[in-house]
Scaffold this active site. Structure first.
Site, PDB file in Angstrom:
ATOM      1  N   ASP A 107     130.054 -32.705 103.400  1.00 42.11           N
ATOM      2  CA  ASP A 107     130.141 -33.787 104.368  1.00 42.11           C
ATOM      3  C   ASP A 107     128.752 -34.406 104.524  1.00 42.11           C
ATOM      4  O   ASP A 107     127.770 -33.687 104.688  1.00 42.11           O
ATOM      5  CB  ASP A 107     130.570 -33.196 105.720  1.00 42.11           C
ATOM      6  CG  ASP A 107     131.685 -33.975 106.370  1.00 42.11           C
ATOM      7  OD1 ASP A 107     131.442 -35.137 106.717  1.00 42.11           O
ATOM      8  OD2 ASP A 107     132.773 -33.399 106.541  1.00 42.11           O
ATOM      9  N   ASP A 209     131.060 -39.339 106.502  1.00 42.17           N
ATOM     10  CA  ASP A 209     131.601 -39.440 107.855  1.00 42.17           C
ATOM     11  C   ASP A 209     131.561 -40.894 108.354  1.00 42.17           C
ATOM     12  O   ASP A 209     130.561 -41.589 108.153  1.00 42.17           O
ATOM     13  CB  ASP A 209     130.736 -38.551 108.767  1.00 42.17           C
ATOM     14  CG  ASP A 209     131.376 -38.299 110.124  1.00 42.17           C
ATOM     15  OD1 ASP A 209     132.476 -37.726 110.165  1.00 42.17           O
ATOM     16  OD2 ASP A 209     130.768 -38.687 111.143  1.00 42.17           O
ATOM     17  N   GLU A 272     135.244 -41.687 104.816  1.00 44.33           N
ATOM     18  CA  GLU A 272     136.189 -41.543 105.921  1.00 44.33           C
ATOM     19  C   GLU A 272     136.356 -42.914 106.578  1.00 44.33           C
ATOM     20  O   GLU A 272     135.375 -43.479 107.079  1.00 44.33           O
ATOM     21  CB  GLU A 272     135.676 -40.548 106.966  1.00 44.33           C
ATOM     22  CG  GLU A 272     136.720 -40.298 108.050  1.00 44.33           C
ATOM     23  CD  GLU A 272     136.178 -39.866 109.396  1.00 44.33           C
ATOM     24  OE1 GLU A 272     136.951 -39.339 110.203  1.00 44.33           O
ATOM     25  OE2 GLU A 272     134.982 -40.084 109.669  1.00 44.33           O
ATOM     26  N   HIS A 333     140.715 -32.160 110.267  1.00 42.61           N
ATOM     27  CA  HIS A 333     140.248 -31.446 111.458  1.00 42.61           C
ATOM     28  C   HIS A 333     140.252 -32.308 112.715  1.00 42.61           C
ATOM     29  O   HIS A 333     139.833 -31.846 113.767  1.00 42.61           O
ATOM     30  CB  HIS A 333     138.847 -30.907 111.187  1.00 42.61           C
ATOM     31  CG  HIS A 333     137.864 -32.019 110.945  1.00 42.61           C
ATOM     32  ND1 HIS A 333     137.924 -32.839 109.832  1.00 42.61           N
ATOM     33  CD2 HIS A 333     136.825 -32.472 111.677  1.00 42.61           C
ATOM     34  CE1 HIS A 333     136.964 -33.731 109.898  1.00 42.61           C
ATOM     35  NE2 HIS A 333     136.279 -33.543 111.008  1.00 42.61           N
ATOM     36  N   ASP A 334     140.674 -33.561 112.577  1.00 43.43           N
ATOM     37  CA  ASP A 334     140.677 -34.474 113.731  1.00 43.43           C
ATOM     38  C   ASP A 334     142.083 -34.823 114.218  1.00 43.43           C
ATOM     39  O   ASP A 334     142.224 -35.405 115.294  1.00 43.43           O
ATOM     40  CB  ASP A 334     139.973 -35.788 113.362  1.00 43.43           C
ATOM     41  CG  ASP A 334     138.487 -35.604 113.116  1.00 43.43           C
ATOM     42  OD1 ASP A 334     137.877 -34.740 113.764  1.00 43.43           O
ATOM     43  OD2 ASP A 334     137.945 -36.331 112.263  1.00 43.43           O
TER      44      ASP A 334
HETATM   45  C1  NOJ Z   1     134.429 -38.012 112.223  1.00 45.23           C
HETATM   46  C2  NOJ Z   1     134.598 -36.539 112.132  1.00 45.23           C
HETATM   47  O1  NOJ Z   1     135.668 -36.244 111.279  1.00 45.23           O
HETATM   48  C3  NOJ Z   1     134.809 -36.016 113.523  1.00 45.23           C
HETATM   49  O2  NOJ Z   1     135.150 -34.664 113.536  1.00 45.23           O
HETATM   50  C4  NOJ Z   1     133.549 -36.273 114.313  1.00 45.23           C
HETATM   51  O3  NOJ Z   1     133.727 -35.859 115.647  1.00 45.23           O
HETATM   52  C5  NOJ Z   1     133.182 -37.749 114.283  1.00 45.23           C
HETATM   53  N1  NOJ Z   1     133.227 -38.281 112.956  1.00 45.23           N
HETATM   54  C6  NOJ Z   1     131.788 -37.968 114.798  1.00 45.23           C
HETATM   55  O4  NOJ Z   1     130.878 -37.501 113.854  1.00 45.23           O
END
Ligand code: NOJ
Length: 536
Positions: A107, A209, A272, A333-334
């Site tokens: 990442d 990210d 992302e 993970h989000d």
């Molecule tokens: C995206 C990430 O996937 C997430 O987990 C994170 O909280 C935010 N970016 C901020 O970095």
């Protein structure tokens, strides 16, 4: 550090035919008894991943961090947090993965640093510090409040006042995650060097990210209200993030990242991006000089209905630029686990969809064994998002619970109480229990991945829609002299899929029990059944 690779797997397209597996390192495998996973744990489980058949492992951040956002608040881009191990552990992981012909993707978090990163410490030291302009500073608005109406994705204003210097800094996420100023060429140069550091250590690519956030309006204009905003939903969307995300200039930044990746052979750049498809595809770059794979999260947001999914696939296929390679994501993970979104029975069909669509699939750890979304009791909430914006289901802890390896006290994840609670069903839903079970979710995943590997029609063939009717979704994948039909029942009633004039042999059912069956004309699908059929 670089290991010899299997020459058969070399070449620019390993990531086209491959399957990516996301590991959230905190939750995969603990080896030092602190209840938090670590890099040695990932290395220990590489044989499992090799057996599963995945081609690349993407690791969420493991860098030194105060963990305000569990590692997405980086305090040092070129080291490993002691919680996760050491750089030597990282090198060992990369070497062990490469020995197994697996790639390692890491990442990269270039949009923001932690507030304790030395760059920010310098920047906030005085208005005249040479690093001041590495971040985004503004004077207070006329009323002494924030300079404009921009909102943080994690709740409230995106501006935090630095009392000592009397200016506000911008943070798209937590106030402990100040945004870097990508208009400053020194920032770009510094992050490019970070990338080279890891590429030289042998990493095979980056997942970048929030790449669509990297540029903000130079005139700091207010964001307009969102006419479609519904009360009780994510307050960030009260405004349309027009001046804070997806600016045209982001494409130049992405092209810059891609140039660095291209300095090394055979590496991958993933972005992302949460945007509608028509905007998402811009991230391939005008001359395919952007991300190789702008992550496609559309399956996470589309209603789970045959017509809606077929429409999505068709729209996506049509929007791809010539030469742009598709990709699909079913969990991360989000976002809540697929198991919660579609239900346990239907999760098998979802797996078949993910692993038979045209494009690189990304699998989220634990989905391959059918891990459920875990209810987190209020006193165990960890996620800062849930703490800032409570009660509307934004919390991400439930999708980050420890990997379930076996039925022992802490599920084989750790010898100590894990940082997040285990799923209540872990004694049945775990790798050890599913490994030898001929029709487990794990077996289904192993077989789907193996089919993909052995049938180029599935990994690289063309896509053709066949039917989307009621709960039935059918499509074909054609290539390398094969025609493969995928028939999915998205509902809880049996149905008959019409294949006029066609004859074929079942390669796989989601129940793992019809292999070799000959089908002619109409094929019956049980409730929540999917079939992969090789047409004669
Ligand atoms: C995206 C990430 O996937 C997430 O987990 C994170 O909280 C935010 N970016 C901020 O970095």
């Amino acid at each position: 550090m670089e290991q010899a690779r299997d020459p058969r797997r070399e070449g620019a397209s390993w990531w086209k035919s491959g399957v990516i597996y996301q590991v959230y390192p905190r939750s995969f495998q603990d080896t030092d008894g602190d209840g938090v996973g670590d890099l040695k744990g990932v290395t220990r489980r590489l044989d499992y991943l090799q057996g599963l058949g995945v081609d690349a492992v993407w690791l969420s951040p493991f860098y030194p961090s105060p963990m305000a956002d569990f590692g997405y608040d980086v305090a040092d881009y070129v080291d490993v947090d002691p919680l996760f191990g050491t750089l030597a552990d990282f090198d060992a992981l990369v070497a062990a993965a490469h020995e197994r012909d697996m790639r390692v993707i890491i990442d990269l978090v270039p949009n923001h640093t932690s507030d304790v990163h030395p760059w920010f410490a310098e920047a906030r030291a005085s208005r005249h510090n040479p690093k001041r302009d590495w971040y985004i500073w503004r004077d207070p608005g006329p009323d002494g409040g924030p300079p404009n109406n921009w909102l943080s994705e994690f709740g409230g204003s995106a501006w935090a006042l630095d009392e000592a210097t009397g200016q506000y800094y911008y943070h798209a996420f937590l106030d402990r995650q100040p945004d870097l100023n990508w208009r400053n060429p020194e920032v770009a140069a510094a992050i490019h060097d970070v990338m080279r550091f890891w590429l030289a250590r042998g990493v095979d690519g980056f997942r970048v990210d929030v790449i669509w956030h990297l540029m903000k309006d130079p005139h700091f204009r207010d964001n307009p209200p969102n006419p479609d905003y519904r009360a009780g939903t994510n307050p960030y969307f009260r405004l349309l993030p027009l001046h804070t995300t997806d600016l045209d200039e982001v494409q130049d930044v992405v092209a810059g990242l891609r140039r660095v990746v291209d300095e090394f052979p055979d590496r991958l750049l993933i972005g992302e991006i949460y945007l509608p498809i028509e905007r998402l595809v811009a991230y391939y770059g005008g001359a395919l000089d952007g991300a190789h794979l702008p992550f496609n999260f559309a399956l996470l947001e589309t209603p789970w209905q045959a017509r809606a999914i077929e429409h999505l696939i068709t729209r996506y296929e049509a929007a791809l630029p010539k030469g742009g390679w598709p990709n699909w994501v079913l969990g991360n993970h989000d976002r809540p686990r697929i198991h919660k979104r579609v239900g346990g029975d239907q999760a098998r069909v979802a797996a078949m969809l993910l692993l038979t669509l045209r494009g690189t699939p990304t699998l989220y750890y634990g989905d391959e064994i059918g891990m459920a979304q875990v209810e987190i009791p209020p006193e165990r909430v960890q996620d800062p998002y849930e703490k800032n914006v409570p009660g509307i289901g934004m919390g991400r802890d439930g999708v980050r619970t420890p990997m379930q390896w076996d039925g022992s006290r802490f599920a084989g994840f750790s010898d100590a109480e894990p940082w997040l609670p285990l799923a209540p069903d872990f004694t049945e839903v775990n790798v050890a229990a599913e490994m030898g079970d001929p029709d487990s979710m794990l077996t289904l995943h192993r077989r789907l991945i193996s089919l993909r590997r052995h049938h180029p029609a599935l990994s690289e063939g063309d896509y053709a829609p066949v039917a989307a009717d009621g709960d039935l979704l059918m499509f074909r994948r054609d290539g390398a002299g094969e025609r493969i039909l995928v028939a999915l029942n998205l509902g809880g009633d049996p149905l008959l899929a019409a294949m006029p004039g066609a004859r074929g042999r079942v390669l796989l059912s989601t129940f793992c029990d019809r292999e070799g069956e000959t089908v002619t004309g109409d094929v019956g699908l049980r409730a929540h059944e999917g079939l992969v059929v090789r047409l004669d």
